[in-house]
Design a protein around this motif. Structure first.
Motif: not given
Length: 208
Positions: A17-21, A24-26
């Protein structure tokens, strides 16, 4: 990633979920707090992967607070990262995994640099371009006055209005046709108010 590991199965939805939010910046990394190895990684920014060393020594004593950061890290290509790490504990309160989110600041830094250029100090106004545009002069005088006082025109008191009208009168604004309606509109007062205050200003001048 090893989906067989119960920690990965438990925390994978959160990491995804965090990666999707922020993607591609995190980059989101789940570390094994016991073996100091990477358990799983989402949006990797480097060549490391599951099983590689985590080197969590940078977080210090995991028995202390559970959230670390944001703190700065650098990639080999010079990109700055803002990172935050959270210690994930088991039912006994022991550190079982560490969740790290590494945000690439490059885009933010570029945006900040662009905005700072827009906010660069203004040079002196070329008056010859504005001397014939008296409406522009009205806005300039009132805008400068409002910024100096630190409050909008609607909150200007009687003495404030007298002061700004006196400045406009000295600038010759009221010698122009239809100046009073324009000034009244800018100051958000009635025309009669402008006429009354202007008469008071001129009477005061003639008496002094």
């Amino acid at each position: 990633m090893s989906k067989e590991d119960p920690r990965v199965r438990t925390w994978s939805p959160v990491c995804e979920a965090v990666a999707a939010l922020l993607g591609p910046y995190a980059e989101v990394v789940l570390h094994d707090a016991v073996t100091d190895r990477v358990l799983a990684i989402w949006n990797p920014m480097t060549q490391r992967g599951p099983g590689d060393e985590s080197l969590l020594g940078e977080l210090g004593d995991l028995a202390g607070r559970d959230v670390h950061g944001p703190y700065e890290k650098l990639l080999a290509d010079g990109r700055r990262l803002s990172s935050v790490s959270a210690v994930l504990r088991d039912a006994d309160g022991d550190a079982a995994a560490v969740l790290c989110v590494n945000l690439d600041r490059s885009t933010l830094d570029q945006a900040a640099a662009l905005l700072s250029r827009f906010g660069a100090p203004a040079t002196e106004r070329p008056e010859p371009l504005f001397e014939q545009d008296w409406t522009e002069r009205v806005h300039h005088v009132v805008g400068t006055f409002v910024r100096t006082r630190g409050r909008p025109v609607e909150r200007l008191g009687r003495e404030d209005r007298l002061a700004v009208l006196a400045e406009l009168d000295e600038a010759g604004v009221f010698s122009m046709r239809r100046a009073v309606p324009v000034v009244a509109d800018v100051l958000k007062v009635s025309r009669s108010t402008v006429y009354a205050l202007l008469a008071e200003i001129r009477t005061s001048r003639s008496d002094s």
